[in-house]
Motif scaffolding. Structure first.
Motif, PDB file in Angstrom:
ATOM      1  N   ASP A 149       0.859  -1.189   0.000  1.00 56.71           N
ATOM      2  CA  ASP A 149       0.000   0.000   0.000  1.00 56.71           C
ATOM      3  C   ASP A 149       0.890   1.232   0.000  1.00 56.71           C
ATOM      4  OD1 ASP A 149      -1.816   1.980   0.326  1.00 56.71           O
ATOM      5  OD2 ASP A 149      -2.467   1.397   2.342  1.00 56.71           O
ATOM      6  N   PRO A 176       0.365   6.388   2.010  1.00 56.51           N
ATOM      7  CA  PRO A 176       0.526   6.718   3.425  1.00 56.51           C
ATOM      8  C   PRO A 176      -0.398   7.866   3.807  1.00 56.51           C
ATOM      9  CG  PRO A 176       2.305   7.679   2.150  1.00 56.51           C
ATOM     10  CD  PRO A 176       1.496   6.836   1.190  1.00 56.51           C
ATOM     11  N   THR A 192       1.112   3.137  13.128  1.00 59.22           N
ATOM     12  CA  THR A 192       1.540   4.104  12.109  1.00 59.22           C
ATOM     13  C   THR A 192       2.989   4.497  12.350  1.00 59.22           C
ATOM     14  OG1 THR A 192      -0.688   4.981  11.864  1.00 59.22           O
ATOM     15  CG2 THR A 192       1.131   6.362  11.091  1.00 59.22           C
ATOM     16  N   ALA A 239       6.693   0.044   1.161  1.00 53.03           N
ATOM     17  CA  ALA A 239       5.971   1.056   1.952  1.00 53.03           C
ATOM     18  C   ALA A 239       6.333   1.026   3.428  1.00 53.03           C
ATOM     19  CB  ALA A 239       4.463   0.891   1.778  1.00 53.03           C
ATOM     20  N   VAL A 243       2.921   5.331   6.972  1.00 52.59           N
ATOM     21  CA  VAL A 243       2.264   4.088   6.574  1.00 52.59           C
ATOM     22  C   VAL A 243       1.927   3.276   7.820  1.00 52.59           C
ATOM     23  CG1 VAL A 243       2.444   1.976   5.213  1.00 52.59           C
ATOM     24  CG2 VAL A 243       3.528   4.081   4.406  1.00 52.59           C
TER      25      VAL A 243
END
Length: 702
Positions: A51, A54, A100, A118, A123
Motif C-alpha cells: 500500500d 501513506p 503508524t 511502503a 504508513v
C-alpha cells in the motif's frame, strides 16, 4: 550496547527465506501461526501489493504532534541504536500505538529498498494492514516479537527480518513500538536484545519524566545490576502506594502493572516510606535488602528528584533532564559527601560544614570562610574540578543555615539542553510552547522559594539567559514563560563552576554584572591530588561500604593511590573503592588483585608528577589510630603543593605557569584515557569517574 549486530550472509540464503534454527522455538512458531490465522480471517492474501498511500502530510503531522513526547524520548535512543547497526543494511522504526510509522533512520540504500514495500513514515503496519510483521504483531501480542523472512504473511515482505519491542508507560499503557528491520540474510540473534534494551531506555526516561518529584526505588536481585538497564524501578507515593513501574520491575516481580499498583510498600516489601528514608539518610548508605512475601530478596537504592527531598542526606536532582547526567541517585549524593571529617557527635547532622573537616588546611580554610558568611545573605561562588564536592559544600551551607527546613534545589546548567533551560529555571504557563505540560510548571527558582538555589556549572548558562537570571536576583521576582504575572521569591543563591569566569568575561561569554552579583564570597575546593587527606577520605568510603569488618588498604595499594592523579577526584576514588570492597569479599585487606584492570592500567599511565607529590601533612599522618583505612607501613597519600599549604586562600582562578600546567595535565589525562578506550567516551568516563559531558566539554574547549 556496543555489540556486533549482523553476520555476513551466505550466497545461497536469499532464495528460501525461512526461520533460522535458533528461532524455531515451539511457542514462538505457534505465535507466528496464530498471526497468520488472524491475517487470513481479516481477508488478507499473501500476494497483497504494498500500500503506497501513506497518511497525507497534514495527517502525519497530526500523528507526530499527538506522539510528540514519545518521539522526544525515542529520537536520541534511536540515534544511539543506529550507531550500533550502521552499515548493516538496516533501519530503525518508531511506530505509534496504532501501528503508524512516525519516524525512521537507517542506511540510505536499505531505506530505499524498504520504501518499495511502503516501510516508511506515514504508513500503517498493524496486522490488519500489513499482515504478520514485527511491528503489528508486537502491538497485538504486547510483547517483543521477531518476524524473519518467510514468516511475514505478505510475500513482498519476505526479504525482511524484523525485531520489535513495545513501549509502555509506567501504568502499563501501550505507547508505541520500536523496531529494527534489516535484510533477512544478515539476521543476528543479538538484534532483539538491542531493541528490547533501547525500548526500556525510552520507558525509563518516560517514567523519570512522569514521576520526577516522587520517591523511586531502583532494585535488582543482584546488587551490581542496580544502575543498569536491567534494574527494576517502582514509583512510590507519599502514602507508600505504588504509583507505577518500569518493564523490568514488572518482569522481576512477576506481576502485571495493574496488580503492582494495587500494592503499597508495606504489602509488597513489608516496609514503609519513613523506613526507606531513614535507611538512606546517612552518607554513603549501602543498598537496602527488601524481601517479597515469597521470601525472594532484592537489593534496593532510592532516588528522589524533587523540590523537597524530605531528608537532609537525599539527593535532589532539580535539573530533571530525562536520562541526563543530572539524574543522580541517593547513592551518588552520598558519594559526594565523602570528604568527611571526624565522626560527629550523636544526633548531629552528617551533612553540615563540620562534617567536611578532615585535617586538610585548604578544606579547613574554606569551611572557616563559609561559616563567617552564614545567614548574612551573601552569595557564594564555589570553584573546583568535577568530582571535588562542590554540591556537597553547597548542601552543607544550606543545612547549617536558617533555611535548612526549606527546599534545596540544584540546577546543573550544563546538563539541561539550551532549548529547555529557560523553561526549567523560570517555569512556563500552559501552552507556552509545543510539548509543554498541561497546567504548565512552576520552574526551579520558584521551587526553591524560602530555601537555597544551587546553580551548578553556572559558567555553562547561555548568555541570553544570564540577563534574565540577573534580573531575578536583583528584583527577587520570576515571570514564567507565557505569563504576564510575576512571582515573588526569597532564595539564597550558591553558584559553582569549574571554568575561569574572568576569562569568560573578557571573551564576552559571561556577563560581568552577573558575576559580581554571584561573587559575594569565592572559595575554591582543591582537587584530590592537591589534598593531604586521601587516607581519611578512603577510610570513610570503606566504613560506609563495609560497616562491619571494614577492610584496610594494603601498603602497595596505598602507595599506588598516593601516586595516582585522580582525574575524577573523590567520585572516582569512591567508585574504585566500592568495587574493590566487593571484590575483597570480607578479606582483611584490599590488595591490587581486588582493583579493576582498567584502573590499574590508568594508574600506571596517569601519575602525579614527582614535584606535585610532597609528603602528607602531619595532621593526616596522625590519623593512624585503630580503624584507619590504610594498613601499617602504607605509603603516604598525595598531599597538596607546598604553595597551597603556605597560602590556602582560594581565588577565582589559578594564576601562573604551575596552575596552567595542572590544567594541561588534566586535559592530557583525559585524552590518554580516551585513547586507551579506543575513542569510546563511555568507557573513558567510567574509568575516570567523570561524566561523558565533562569529557566532551573539556576536549572541545582545548
Amino acid at each position: 550496547m556496543s555489540i556486533s549486530h549482523h553476520v555476513p550472509a551466505t550466497a545461497g540464503s536469499w532464495s528460501t527465506p525461512t526461520a533460522l534454527p535458533c528461532m524455531q522455538h515451539p511457542a514462538r512458531m505457534e505465535q507466528i501461526e496464530q498471526s497468520h490465522q488472524r491475517c487470513a480471517a481479516l481477508g488478507l492474501t499473501r500476494v497483497e501489493r504494498p500500500d503506497f498511500e501513506p497518511l497525507m502530510r497534514s495527517d502525519l503531522s497530526v500523528a507526530r504532534e499527538r506522539n510528540h513526547r514519545l518521539f522526544t524520548h525515542a529520537a536520541p535512543v534511536m540515534e544511539m541504536l543506529f550507531e550500533q547497526i550502521v552499515d548493516t543494511e538496516s533501519m530503525i522504526v518508531l511506530a505509534d500505538a496504532q501501528g503508524t510509522i512516525l519516524h525512521s533512520v537507517g542506511d540510505d540504500r536499505f531505506l530505499e529498498r524498504a520504501g518499495k514495500v511502503a516501510l516508511a513514515p506515514g504508513v500503517n503496519w498493524a496486522e490488519h494492514s500489513k499482515g504478520t510483521n514485527a511491528i503489528g504483531t508486537a502491538l497485538f501480542q504486547e510483547s517483543p516479537t521477531v518476524v524473519h523472512g518467510g514468516e511475514h504473511f505478505i510475500h513482498a515482505n519476505n526479504f525482511l527480518t524484523c525485531s520489535a519491542a513495545p513501549i509502555f508507560d509506567p501504568r502499563g499503557n501501550m505507547l508505541g513500538v520500536l523496531d529494527v528491520t534489516g535484510d533477512h540474510r544478515a539476521y543476528h540473534q543479538h538484534t532483539m536484545g538491542l531493541v528490547r534494551m533501547s525500548a526500556r531506555m525510552i520507558e525509563n526516561q518516560w517514567l523519570s519524566d512522569d514521576f520526577g518529584n516522587r520517591l523511586r526505588l531502583h532494585f535488582h536481585s543482584r546488587a551490581e545490576f542496580i544502575g543498569t538497564q536491567l534494574e527494576g524501578i517502582i514509583v512510590v507515593g507519599a502514602d507508600g502506594k505504588i504509583l507505577g513501574a518500569n518493564r523490568s520491575a514488572i518482569d522481576q516481580l512477576d506481576m502485571s502493572s495493574a496488580a503492582l499498583r494495587m500494592h503499597s510498600l508495606t504489602s509488597l516489601f513489608g516496609t514503609s516510606v519513613s523506613a526507606i528514608f531513614d535507611h538512606f539518610r546517612v552518607p554513603l548508605p549501602t543498598p537496602a535488602c527488601l524481601s517479597l512475601a515469597s521470601g525472594r530478596q532484592f537489593f534496593v537504592n532510592a532516588r528522589f528528584n524533587g523540590p523537597r527531598a524530605m531528608m537532609a542526606g537525599m539527593e535532589v536532582d532539580a535539573a530533571g533532564a530525562p536520562g541526563g547526567p543530572a539524574n543522580a541517585s541517593v547513592r551518588a549524593g552520598a558519594v559526594a559527601a565523602l570528604p568527611g571529617a571526624s565522626t560527629p557527635a550523636p544526633g548531629s547532622s552528617l551533612s553540615g560544614l563540620h562534617y567536611l573537616r578532615t585535617g586538610d588546611p585548604q578544606i579547613e580554610a574554606v569551611v572557616q570562610k563559609v561559616q563567617r558568611v552564614l545567614n548574612r545573605d551573601i552569595p557564594l561562588l564555589i570553584l573546583g574540578e568535577t568530582g571535588t564536592g562542590k554540591e556537597l559544600l553547597a548542601r552543607a551551607v544550606h543545612q547549617d543555615s536558617n533555611r535548612a527546613k526549606q527546599p534545596f534545589v540544584a540546577v546543573n546548567c550544563a546538563s539541561i539542553p539550551e532549548s529547555l533551560i529557560e523553561a526549567e529555571l523560570f517555569g512556563y504557563e500552559d501552552g507556552a510552547f509545543t510539548g509543554a505540560r498541561r497546567k504548565g510548571a512552576c520552574g526551579r527558582i520558584v521551587q526553591a522559594n524560602g530555601g537555597t538555589l544551587f546553580l551548578d556549572e553556572i559558567g555553562d548558562m547561555p548568555l541570553a539567559l544570564q540577563a534574565r537570571l540577573l534580573r531575578v536576583l536583583q528584583e527577587r521576582c520570576v515571570t514564567p514563560l507565557g505569563s504576564q504575572k510575576s512571582i515573588s521569591v526569597d532564595i539564597a543563591v550558591i553558584g559553582a563552576t569549574h571554568r575561569n569566569l574572568r576569562e569568560m568575561i573578557e571573551a564576552g561569554t559571561f556577563r560581568e554584572d552577573l558575576y559580581y552579583r554571584l561573587n559575594g564570597l569565592v572559595v575554591r575546593l582543591p582537587a584530590l591530588r592537591e589534598r593531604c587527606d586521601l587516607d581519611i577520605v578512603a577510610q570513610r568510603i570503606l566504613l560506609a561500604e563495609c560497616p562491619q569488618g571494614t577492610p584496610m588498604i594494603a601498603p602497595a595499594v596505598a602507595a599506588l593511590f598516593g601516586r595516582y592523579a585522580w582525574p575524577g577526584n573523590i567520585r572516582q576514588l569512591a567508585n574504585v573503592l566500592r568495587t574493590a570492597a566487593v571484590m575483597a569479599g570480607g578479606e582483611a585487606q584490599i590488595t591490587e588483585h581486588h582493583l579493576s584492570d582498567d584502573f590499574l592500567e590508568d594508574a600506571q599511565r596517569l601519575r602525579v608528577p614527582p614535584a606535585a607529590t610532597p609528603p602528607a601533612h602531619p595532621i593526616a599522618a596522625q590519623e593512624g589510630a585503630p580503624g584507619r583505612a590504610f594498613a601499617p607501613e602504607a605509603a603516604p597519600a598525595s598531599g597538596m603543593p607546598p604553595a597551597a599549604m603556605a597560602s590556602p586562600e582560594p581565588s577565582l582562578a589559578p594564576e601562573g605557569a604551575a596552575a596552567r600546567t595542572l590544567e594541561e595535565a588534566e586535559i592530557e589525562m583525559i585524552r590518554a584515557a580516551v585513547a586507551a578506550a579506543q575513542g569510546n567516551i563511555s568507557v573513558a568516563s567510567k574509568r575516570l569517574g567523570i561524566s561523558r559531558n565533562t569529557i566532551y566539554r573539556k576536549l572541545r574547549w582545548k
